[in-house]
Scaffold this motif. Structure first.
Motif, PDB file in Angstrom:
ATOM      1  N   LEU A 136      47.479  58.491 -41.760  1.00 30.79           N
ATOM      2  CA  LEU A 136      47.532  59.388 -42.913  1.00 30.79           C
ATOM      3  C   LEU A 136      46.130  59.682 -43.422  1.00 30.79           C
ATOM      4  O   LEU A 136      45.828  60.812 -43.829  1.00 30.79           O
ATOM      5  CB  LEU A 136      48.373  58.760 -44.028  1.00 30.79           C
ATOM      6  CG  LEU A 136      49.881  58.707 -43.749  1.00 30.79           C
ATOM      7  CD1 LEU A 136      50.590  57.864 -44.783  1.00 30.79           C
ATOM      8  CD2 LEU A 136      50.474  60.110 -43.709  1.00 30.79           C
ATOM      9  N   LEU A 137      45.270  58.692 -43.374  1.00 33.65           N
ATOM     10  CA  LEU A 137      43.892  58.903 -43.815  1.00 33.65           C
ATOM     11  C   LEU A 137      43.199  59.932 -42.925  1.00 33.65           C
ATOM     12  O   LEU A 137      42.415  60.755 -43.401  1.00 33.65           O
ATOM     13  CB  LEU A 137      43.127  57.579 -43.811  1.00 33.65           C
ATOM     14  CG  LEU A 137      43.498  56.637 -44.972  1.00 33.65           C
ATOM     15  CD1 LEU A 137      42.910  55.254 -44.760  1.00 33.65           C
ATOM     16  CD2 LEU A 137      43.030  57.217 -46.305  1.00 33.65           C
ATOM     17  N   ILE A 138      43.517  59.871 -41.633  1.00 30.34           N
ATOM     18  CA  ILE A 138      42.945  60.857 -40.716  1.00 30.34           C
ATOM     19  C   ILE A 138      43.480  62.252 -41.062  1.00 30.34           C
ATOM     20  O   ILE A 138      42.723  63.223 -41.128  1.00 30.34           O
ATOM     21  CB  ILE A 138      43.270  60.478 -39.252  1.00 30.34           C
ATOM     22  CG1 ILE A 138      42.543  59.181 -38.884  1.00 30.34           C
ATOM     23  CG2 ILE A 138      42.883  61.602 -38.303  1.00 30.34           C
ATOM     24  CD1 ILE A 138      42.964  58.596 -37.544  1.00 30.34           C
ATOM     25  N   CYS A 139      44.781  62.332 -41.311  1.00 29.39           N
ATOM     26  CA  CYS A 139      45.375  63.614 -41.712  1.00 29.39           C
ATOM     27  C   CYS A 139      44.719  64.130 -42.975  1.00 29.39           C
ATOM     28  O   CYS A 139      44.366  65.306 -43.087  1.00 29.39           O
ATOM     29  CB  CYS A 139      46.868  63.453 -41.963  1.00 29.39           C
ATOM     30  SG  CYS A 139      47.810  63.120 -40.470  1.00 29.39           S
ATOM     31  N   ASP A 140      44.529  63.254 -43.931  1.00 31.64           N
ATOM     32  CA  ASP A 140      43.929  63.639 -45.198  1.00 31.64           C
ATOM     33  C   ASP A 140      42.518  64.174 -44.970  1.00 31.64           C
ATOM     34  O   ASP A 140      42.133  65.212 -45.514  1.00 31.64           O
ATOM     35  CB  ASP A 140      43.889  62.425 -46.139  1.00 31.64           C
ATOM     36  CG  ASP A 140      43.382  62.794 -47.521  1.00 31.64           C
ATOM     37  OD1 ASP A 140      43.831  63.828 -48.059  1.00 31.64           O
ATOM     38  OD2 ASP A 140      42.532  62.060 -48.057  1.00 31.64           O
ATOM     39  N   ALA A 141      41.781  63.469 -44.109  1.00 34.93           N
ATOM     40  CA  ALA A 141      40.414  63.907 -43.829  1.00 34.93           C
ATOM     41  C   ALA A 141      40.393  65.296 -43.198  1.00 34.93           C
ATOM     42  O   ALA A 141      39.439  66.052 -43.365  1.00 34.93           O
ATOM     43  CB  ALA A 141      39.736  62.891 -42.900  1.00 34.93           C
ATOM     44  N   LYS A 142      41.457  65.626 -42.491  1.00 31.70           N
ATOM     45  CA  LYS A 142      41.543  66.954 -41.878  1.00 31.70           C
ATOM     46  C   LYS A 142      42.038  68.008 -42.866  1.00 31.70           C
ATOM     47  O   LYS A 142      42.216  69.166 -42.491  1.00 31.70           O
ATOM     48  CB  LYS A 142      42.518  66.908 -40.694  1.00 31.70           C
ATOM     49  CG  LYS A 142      41.983  66.204 -39.456  1.00 31.70           C
ATOM     50  CD  LYS A 142      43.034  66.226 -38.352  1.00 31.70           C
ATOM     51  CE  LYS A 142      42.580  65.431 -37.138  1.00 31.70           C
ATOM     52  NZ  LYS A 142      43.734  65.082 -36.271  1.00 31.70           N
ATOM     53  N   GLY A 143      42.339  67.590 -44.075  1.00 35.45           N
ATOM     54  CA  GLY A 143      42.782  68.539 -45.090  1.00 35.45           C
ATOM     55  C   GLY A 143      44.286  68.770 -45.120  1.00 35.45           C
ATOM     56  O   GLY A 143      44.769  69.636 -45.850  1.00 35.45           O
ATOM     57  N   LYS A 144      45.016  68.004 -44.357  1.00 36.06           N
ATOM     58  CA  LYS A 144      46.470  68.156 -44.347  1.00 36.06           C
ATOM     59  C   LYS A 144      47.045  67.550 -45.625  1.00 36.06           C
ATOM     60  O   LYS A 144      46.807  66.386 -45.926  1.00 36.06           O
ATOM     61  CB  LYS A 144      47.027  67.421 -43.122  1.00 36.06           C
ATOM     62  CG  LYS A 144      48.484  67.671 -42.798  1.00 36.06           C
ATOM     63  CD  LYS A 144      48.823  67.013 -41.463  1.00 36.06           C
ATOM     64  CE  LYS A 144      50.301  67.031 -41.145  1.00 36.06           C
ATOM     65  NZ  LYS A 144      50.841  68.385 -40.934  1.00 36.06           N
ATOM     66  N   GLU A 145      47.833  68.331 -46.365  1.00 34.96           N
ATOM     67  CA  GLU A 145      48.316  67.845 -47.661  1.00 34.96           C
ATOM     68  C   GLU A 145      49.692  67.210 -47.604  1.00 34.96           C
ATOM     69  O   GLU A 145      49.993  66.284 -48.346  1.00 34.96           O
ATOM     70  CB  GLU A 145      48.317  68.983 -48.686  1.00 34.96           C
ATOM     71  CG  GLU A 145      46.910  69.390 -49.087  1.00 34.96           C
ATOM     72  CD  GLU A 145      46.909  70.392 -50.228  1.00 34.96           C
ATOM     73  OE1 GLU A 145      47.993  70.681 -50.786  1.00 34.96           O
ATOM     74  OE2 GLU A 145      45.817  70.904 -50.541  1.00 34.96           O
ATOM     75  N   HIS A 146      50.552  67.747 -46.725  1.00 38.04           N
ATOM     76  CA  HIS A 146      51.906  67.207 -46.607  1.00 38.04           C
ATOM     77  C   HIS A 146      52.214  66.863 -45.155  1.00 38.04           C
ATOM     78  O   HIS A 146      51.661  67.465 -44.237  1.00 38.04           O
ATOM     79  CB  HIS A 146      52.928  68.202 -47.134  1.00 38.04           C
ATOM     80  CG  HIS A 146      52.876  68.361 -48.618  1.00 38.04           C
ATOM     81  ND1 HIS A 146      51.979  69.202 -49.245  1.00 38.04           N
ATOM     82  CD2 HIS A 146      53.591  67.763 -49.597  1.00 38.04           C
ATOM     83  CE1 HIS A 146      52.160  69.127 -50.553  1.00 38.04           C
ATOM     84  NE2 HIS A 146      53.127  68.265 -50.796  1.00 38.04           N
ATOM     85  N   ILE A 147      53.148  65.937 -44.987  1.00 40.08           N
ATOM     86  CA  ILE A 147      53.511  65.530 -43.624  1.00 40.08           C
ATOM     87  C   ILE A 147      55.007  65.188 -43.584  1.00 40.08           C
ATOM     88  O   ILE A 147      55.545  64.627 -44.536  1.00 40.08           O
ATOM     89  CB  ILE A 147      52.643  64.337 -43.160  1.00 40.08           C
ATOM     90  CG1 ILE A 147      52.796  64.099 -41.653  1.00 40.08           C
ATOM     91  CG2 ILE A 147      52.962  63.074 -43.961  1.00 40.08           C
ATOM     92  CD1 ILE A 147      51.717  63.197 -41.079  1.00 40.08           C
ATOM     93  N   PHE A 148      55.661  65.556 -42.488  1.00 45.19           N
ATOM     94  CA  PHE A 148      57.098  65.273 -42.338  1.00 45.19           C
ATOM     95  C   PHE A 148      57.313  63.921 -41.680  1.00 45.19           C
ATOM     96  O   PHE A 148      56.461  63.449 -40.925  1.00 45.19           O
ATOM     97  CB  PHE A 148      57.760  66.351 -41.470  1.00 45.19           C
ATOM     98  CG  PHE A 148      57.753  67.721 -42.071  1.00 45.19           C
ATOM     99  CD1 PHE A 148      58.249  67.937 -43.350  1.00 45.19           C
ATOM    100  CD2 PHE A 148      57.239  68.796 -41.366  1.00 45.19           C
ATOM    101  CE1 PHE A 148      58.255  69.209 -43.912  1.00 45.19           C
ATOM    102  CE2 PHE A 148      57.240  70.066 -41.924  1.00 45.19           C
ATOM    103  CZ  PHE A 148      57.747  70.278 -43.196  1.00 45.19           C
ATOM    104  N   SER A 149      58.468  63.370 -41.905  1.00 43.98           N
ATOM    105  CA  SER A 149      58.768  62.078 -41.285  1.00 43.98           C
ATOM    106  C   SER A 149      58.695  62.176 -39.762  1.00 43.98           C
ATOM    107  O   SER A 149      58.245  61.249 -39.100  1.00 43.98           O
ATOM    108  CB  SER A 149      60.147  61.582 -41.713  1.00 43.98           C
ATOM    109  OG  SER A 149      61.156  62.491 -41.352  1.00 43.98           O
ATOM    110  N   HIS A 150      59.102  63.298 -39.196  1.00 46.61           N
ATOM    111  CA  HIS A 150      59.072  63.376 -37.729  1.00 46.61           C
ATOM    112  C   HIS A 150      57.657  63.511 -37.186  1.00 46.61           C
ATOM    113  O   HIS A 150      57.387  63.145 -36.045  1.00 46.61           O
ATOM    114  CB  HIS A 150      59.975  64.517 -37.222  1.00 46.61           C
ATOM    115  CG  HIS A 150      59.552  65.879 -37.623  1.00 46.61           C
ATOM    116  ND1 HIS A 150      60.170  66.586 -38.637  1.00 46.61           N
ATOM    117  CD2 HIS A 150      58.559  66.685 -37.171  1.00 46.61           C
ATOM    118  CE1 HIS A 150      59.590  67.759 -38.768  1.00 46.61           C
ATOM    119  NE2 HIS A 150      58.599  67.844 -37.906  1.00 46.61           N
ATOM    120  N   GLU A 151      56.735  64.005 -38.002  1.00 43.78           N
ATOM    121  CA  GLU A 151      55.332  64.051 -37.557  1.00 43.78           C
ATOM    122  C   GLU A 151      54.753  62.635 -37.496  1.00 43.78           C
ATOM    123  O   GLU A 151      54.114  62.239 -36.516  1.00 43.78           O
ATOM    124  CB  GLU A 151      54.495  64.911 -38.507  1.00 43.78           C
ATOM    125  CG  GLU A 151      54.871  66.377 -38.495  1.00 43.78           C
ATOM    126  CD  GLU A 151      54.033  67.192 -39.468  1.00 43.78           C
ATOM    127  OE1 GLU A 151      53.190  67.974 -39.002  1.00 43.78           O
ATOM    128  OE2 GLU A 151      54.197  67.041 -40.698  1.00 43.78           O
TER     129      GLU A 151
END
Lengths: 207, 207
Positions: free
Chosen positions: A19-34
């Motif tokens: 999630l920290l990596i996603c956050d660093a990429k600017g991704k704000e939301h994420i689905f359970s299947h992701e």
DNA sequence: TCTCCTTTGTTAATTAACAAACAAAGTTAA
DNA sequence: TTAACTTTGTTTGTTAATTAACAAAGGAGA
């Protein structure tokens, strides 16, 4: 919060890292299947884990990445942080120190211990090496609550005794020798020989 | 023999290691409760595991150490042996090589791979370091079926692809990055960061 | 507006792992 | 000889972990 299942704790730690990596990429939301795809598990498992920590996402948008990271932190971390000692400044000890240094504010390796005189006083990536017989004193001074054992196998048992005597609360044992700890110490054994033999066994049965 | 449960395989590997020590000490027979004490489990668990591999002890004498070691070998080992490659000749790779060299006849580390030119051609405890781009070729030449990943985290995914492409059958991943493998490859992830965070979580709740 | 689709949250069912219980068999000792 | 003891092997029960199932909510598109 009552203590979470063993496996859930492991997964939360893994979720957070990605999630920290996603956050660093600017991704704000994420689905359970992701999340599930990244970790090779089912979306249901992810939702169940997240349910257990009491977080709730929004329909059609999924989970807010920052909020989820924050909450996992509240669950896993101790607010005032936890200090860690490495016992055994060999290859494995050095590998661990390199891995962790400057990674996590709340979980810091603050000392290493070794029995070899030539290593005492040296510094590994900023972590000073102390003699083993100062362990109890340094653990107290530096408020260390976790010890990682990466000494040669024959020293596993006496080193464990030292750590227990120093009132350590958690031990991570990387030697193949099973060790004994009292009730009030959490022990995790991580035996590389067994891991490899297990892979060998299951690899044998692959076509 | 149908494949054994995951956990049973792990325990058999551990039993064997301690049985070999017993054997070296000249101990001929061992009771289930003795094995159990060493590994901090119940005698019932031990007997159950042993039952699963079809061995049977003798009443009042327990299990014959040599026979049990032999049988566990037949279960876990491949008769012709299995060759292992280390990918990443850093501290962790060196630690693993030192651990394993000359330990197990049937499970030998026969090559290491690294991307850094200065390491190529050197030898770690008798294991030669090859460049990463020769991986596929060397794996074939040396009949390697297991790969241990101990590269920096960012290289975990491409290195896995290399190993899969080289038709490796089992992978042991020591990086914290989850990787993807096809059906016909056995994967074991052993993430040190997660192990430590787990210890930290449970240590937090100790008095 | 209404139906379909997606995604969460939760309960229920299933599976896997572990522990308890006990019969069987042989040993020791009275 | 017989009763008590020890230890294995196996069945049965229990707990933990995973998976399946489905209701609820709230868009998207007809």
């Amino acid at each position: 919060m009552s203590t979470l299942p063993d496996k859930t704790v492991e997964r939360l730690s893994q979720y957070r890292r990605n999630l920290l990596i996603c956050d660093a990429k600017g991704k704000e939301h994420i689905f359970s299947h992701e999340i599930a795809n990244i970790h090779h598990i089912t979306p249901v498992q992810v939702r169940r884990d997240i349910m257990l920590i009491g977080y709730t996402g929004t329909l059609r948008k999924g989970y807010n990445v920052k909020e989820l990271v924050e909450l996992i932190g509240q669950i896993l971390d101790k607010p005032e942080g936890q200090n860690v000692a490495i016992v055994g400044a060999g290859n494995l000890g050095r590998a661990l120190i390199k891995y962790f240094v400057n990674r996590r504010k709340n979980l810091q390796i603050v000392a290493a211990f070794d029995i070899h005189p030539e290593k005492i006083g040296t510094s590994l990536v900023g972590v000073e090496v102390y003699p083993l017989d100062q362990l109890k004193q340094i653990v107290k001074e530096k408020n260390i609550c976790i010890g990682i054992i990466c000494v040669p196998v024959n020293e596993a048992v006496p080193v464990t005794a030292l750590l227990v005597d120093a009132k350590i609360k958690g031990i991570l044992n990387y030697t193949p020798r099973p060790v004994n700890v009292p009730e009030n110490v959490y022990l995790e054994e991580n035996d590389m020989v067994t891991s490899l033999e297990k892979v060998a066994y299951f690899a044998k049965n692959k076509n």
